[in-house]
Design a protein around this motif. Structure first.
Motif, PDB file in Angstrom:
ATOM      1  N   GLU A  55      35.396   7.405  57.054  1.00  0.00           N
ATOM      2  CA  GLU A  55      34.942   7.824  58.378  1.00  0.00           C
ATOM      3  C   GLU A  55      36.041   8.598  59.114  1.00  0.00           C
ATOM      4  OE1 GLU A  55      33.610   5.592  62.434  1.00  0.00           O
ATOM      5  OE2 GLU A  55      32.873   4.775  60.534  1.00  0.00           O
ATOM      6  N   GLY A  56      37.278   8.152  58.989  1.00  0.00           N
ATOM      7  CA  GLY A  56      38.395   8.836  59.643  1.00  0.00           C
ATOM      8  C   GLY A  56      38.636  10.223  59.072  1.00  0.00           C
ATOM      9  N   ARG A  57      38.534  10.335  57.764  1.00  0.00           N
ATOM     10  CA  ARG A  57      38.723  11.636  57.102  1.00  0.00           C
ATOM     11  C   ARG A  57      37.652  12.626  57.539  1.00  0.00           C
ATOM     12  NH1 ARG A  57      36.530  13.859  52.451  1.00  0.00           N
ATOM     13  NH2 ARG A  57      37.837  15.362  51.383  1.00  0.00           N
ATOM     14  N   VAL A  58      36.408  12.160  57.572  1.00  0.00           N
ATOM     15  CA  VAL A  58      35.310  13.032  57.988  1.00  0.00           C
ATOM     16  C   VAL A  58      35.522  13.490  59.422  1.00  0.00           C
ATOM     17  CG1 VAL A  58      32.834  13.078  58.493  1.00  0.00           C
ATOM     18  CG2 VAL A  58      33.642  12.095  56.353  1.00  0.00           C
ATOM     19  N   TYR A  59      35.900  12.579  60.310  1.00  0.00           N
ATOM     20  CA  TYR A  59      36.124  12.932  61.711  1.00  0.00           C
ATOM     21  C   TYR A  59      37.252  13.956  61.850  1.00  0.00           C
ATOM     22  CZ  TYR A  59      37.389  12.509  66.614  1.00  0.00           C
ATOM     23  OH  TYR A  59      37.690  12.789  67.912  1.00  0.00           O
ATOM     24  N   ALA A  60      38.377  13.672  61.182  1.00  0.00           N
ATOM     25  CA  ALA A  60      39.536  14.567  61.289  1.00  0.00           C
ATOM     26  C   ALA A  60      39.227  15.938  60.700  1.00  0.00           C
ATOM     27  CB  ALA A  60      40.736  13.952  60.593  1.00  0.00           C
ATOM     28  N   PHE A  61      38.621  15.981  59.523  1.00  0.00           N
ATOM     29  CA  PHE A  61      38.316  17.265  58.904  1.00  0.00           C
ATOM     30  C   PHE A  61      37.320  18.051  59.739  1.00  0.00           C
ATOM     31  CE2 PHE A  61      39.573  16.995  54.160  1.00  0.00           C
ATOM     32  CZ  PHE A  61      40.785  16.438  54.503  1.00  0.00           C
ATOM     33  N   ARG A  62      36.336  17.361  60.326  1.00  0.00           N
ATOM     34  CA  ARG A  62      35.346  18.049  61.141  1.00  0.00           C
ATOM     35  C   ARG A  62      35.998  18.638  62.393  1.00  0.00           C
ATOM     36  NH1 ARG A  62      30.936  14.222  62.726  1.00  0.00           N
ATOM     37  NH2 ARG A  62      30.526  14.262  60.500  1.00  0.00           N
ATOM     38  N   MET A  63      36.841  17.859  63.059  1.00  0.00           N
ATOM     39  CA  MET A  63      37.476  18.334  64.287  1.00  0.00           C
ATOM     40  C   MET A  63      38.472  19.462  64.009  1.00  0.00           C
ATOM     41  SD  MET A  63      36.119  16.823  66.784  1.00  0.00           S
ATOM     42  CE  MET A  63      37.237  17.232  68.083  1.00  0.00           C
ATOM     43  N   ILE A  64      39.346  19.253  63.032  1.00  0.00           N
ATOM     44  CA  ILE A  64      40.371  20.260  62.728  1.00  0.00           C
ATOM     45  C   ILE A  64      39.736  21.522  62.140  1.00  0.00           C
ATOM     46  CG2 ILE A  64      42.446  20.738  61.378  1.00  0.00           C
ATOM     47  CD1 ILE A  64      43.055  17.705  61.580  1.00  0.00           C
ATOM     48  N   GLY A  65      38.722  21.347  61.303  1.00  0.00           N
ATOM     49  CA  GLY A  65      38.035  22.505  60.728  1.00  0.00           C
ATOM     50  C   GLY A  65      37.348  23.348  61.783  1.00  0.00           C
ATOM     51  N   THR A  66      36.680  22.691  62.722  1.00  0.00           N
ATOM     52  CA  THR A  66      36.010  23.421  63.795  1.00  0.00           C
ATOM     53  C   THR A  66      37.030  24.135  64.677  1.00  0.00           C
ATOM     54  OG1 THR A  66      34.225  21.805  63.778  1.00  0.00           O
ATOM     55  CG2 THR A  66      34.418  23.183  65.733  1.00  0.00           C
ATOM     56  N   MET A  67      38.124  23.457  64.995  1.00  0.00           N
ATOM     57  CA  MET A  67      39.155  24.096  65.819  1.00  0.00           C
ATOM     58  C   MET A  67      39.811  25.257  65.089  1.00  0.00           C
ATOM     59  SD  MET A  67      40.951  21.033  67.976  1.00  0.00           S
ATOM     60  CE  MET A  67      41.165  19.881  66.640  1.00  0.00           C
ATOM     61  N   GLY A  68      40.006  25.129  63.776  1.00  0.00           N
ATOM     62  CA  GLY A  68      40.582  26.225  62.999  1.00  0.00           C
ATOM     63  C   GLY A  68      39.686  27.452  62.991  1.00  0.00           C
ATOM     64  N   LEU A  69      38.380  27.235  62.816  1.00  0.00           N
ATOM     65  CA  LEU A  69      37.453  28.368  62.855  1.00  0.00           C
ATOM     66  C   LEU A  69      37.424  29.009  64.238  1.00  0.00           C
ATOM     67  CD1 LEU A  69      34.364  27.143  60.788  1.00  0.00           C
ATOM     68  CD2 LEU A  69      36.021  28.898  60.176  1.00  0.00           C
ATOM     69  N   ALA A  70      37.434  28.187  65.276  1.00  0.00           N
ATOM     70  CA  ALA A  70      37.412  28.730  66.637  1.00  0.00           C
ATOM     71  C   ALA A  70      38.684  29.516  66.933  1.00  0.00           C
ATOM     72  CB  ALA A  70      37.239  27.596  67.648  1.00  0.00           C
ATOM     73  N   LEU A  71      39.840  28.981  66.519  1.00  0.00           N
ATOM     74  CA  LEU A  71      41.099  29.690  66.742  1.00  0.00           C
ATOM     75  C   LEU A  71      41.130  31.002  65.968  1.00  0.00           C
ATOM     76  CD1 LEU A  71      43.927  29.801  67.943  1.00  0.00           C
ATOM     77  CD2 LEU A  71      44.732  28.471  65.997  1.00  0.00           C
ATOM     78  N   GLY A  72      40.646  30.984  64.737  1.00  0.00           N
ATOM     79  CA  GLY A  72      40.596  32.219  63.951  1.00  0.00           C
ATOM     80  C   GLY A  72      39.715  33.273  64.601  1.00  0.00           C
ATOM     81  N   ALA A  73      38.563  32.858  65.118  1.00  0.00           N
ATOM     82  CA  ALA A  73      37.668  33.803  65.781  1.00  0.00           C
ATOM     83  C   ALA A  73      38.291  34.343  67.068  1.00  0.00           C
ATOM     84  CB  ALA A  73      36.329  33.130  66.086  1.00  0.00           C
ATOM     85  N   ALA A  74      38.924  33.470  67.840  1.00  0.00           N
ATOM     86  CA  ALA A  74      39.544  33.909  69.094  1.00  0.00           C
ATOM     87  C   ALA A  74      40.698  34.882  68.835  1.00  0.00           C
ATOM     88  CB  ALA A  74      40.039  32.702  69.879  1.00  0.00           C
ATOM     89  N   LEU A  75      41.508  34.603  67.824  1.00  0.00           N
ATOM     90  CA  LEU A  75      42.612  35.511  67.491  1.00  0.00           C
ATOM     91  C   LEU A  75      42.099  36.859  66.993  1.00  0.00           C
ATOM     92  CD1 LEU A  75      45.270  33.207  65.795  1.00  0.00           C
ATOM     93  CD2 LEU A  75      45.525  34.529  67.889  1.00  0.00           C
ATOM     94  N   ALA A  76      41.037  36.838  66.206  1.00  0.00           N
ATOM     95  CA  ALA A  76      40.472  38.098  65.717  1.00  0.00           C
ATOM     96  C   ALA A  76      39.936  38.934  66.874  1.00  0.00           C
ATOM     97  CB  ALA A  76      39.364  37.823  64.699  1.00  0.00           C
TER      98      ALA A  76
END
Length: 89
Positions: A55-76
């Motif tokens: 459960e912790g892995r799923v939560y962390a990967f979901r949060m960090i993955g979403t933030m990574g995609l958002a940061l990548g889009a904002a930087l682009a």
């Protein structure tokens, strides 16, 4: 047709032809590279959720993955805006 997509009164500095002719500066290229890196990391973390995990892995990967995609889009988007602004100068 003033105010539309084509306005003959205002010189066109945002045309696609001019953007393709203008070189990208080093700072803008770095922003695009960092954007691609964060997008790839975010996407990899979200794709890793296809495998079952705790459960912790799923939560962390979901949060960090979403933030990574958002940061990548904002930087682009920021790099593209900087590139277009440099064309207008």
């Amino acid at each position: 047709m003033q105010g539309g997509l084509y306005d003959p009164i205002i010189p066109h500095t945002h045309s696609l032809c001019r953007a393709a002719d203008s070189p990208v500066t080093a700072s803008i290229a770095i922003m695009y590279a960092v954007s691609a890196l964060f997008t790839a990391i975010g996407l990899a973390l979200l794709l890793a959720l296809l495998r079952p995990g705790s459960e912790g892995r799923v939560y962390a990967f979901r949060m960090i993955g979403t933030m990574g995609l958002a940061l990548g889009a904002a930087l682009a988007m920021s790099a593209t805006a900087m590139w277009r602004w440099s064309l207008a100068a």
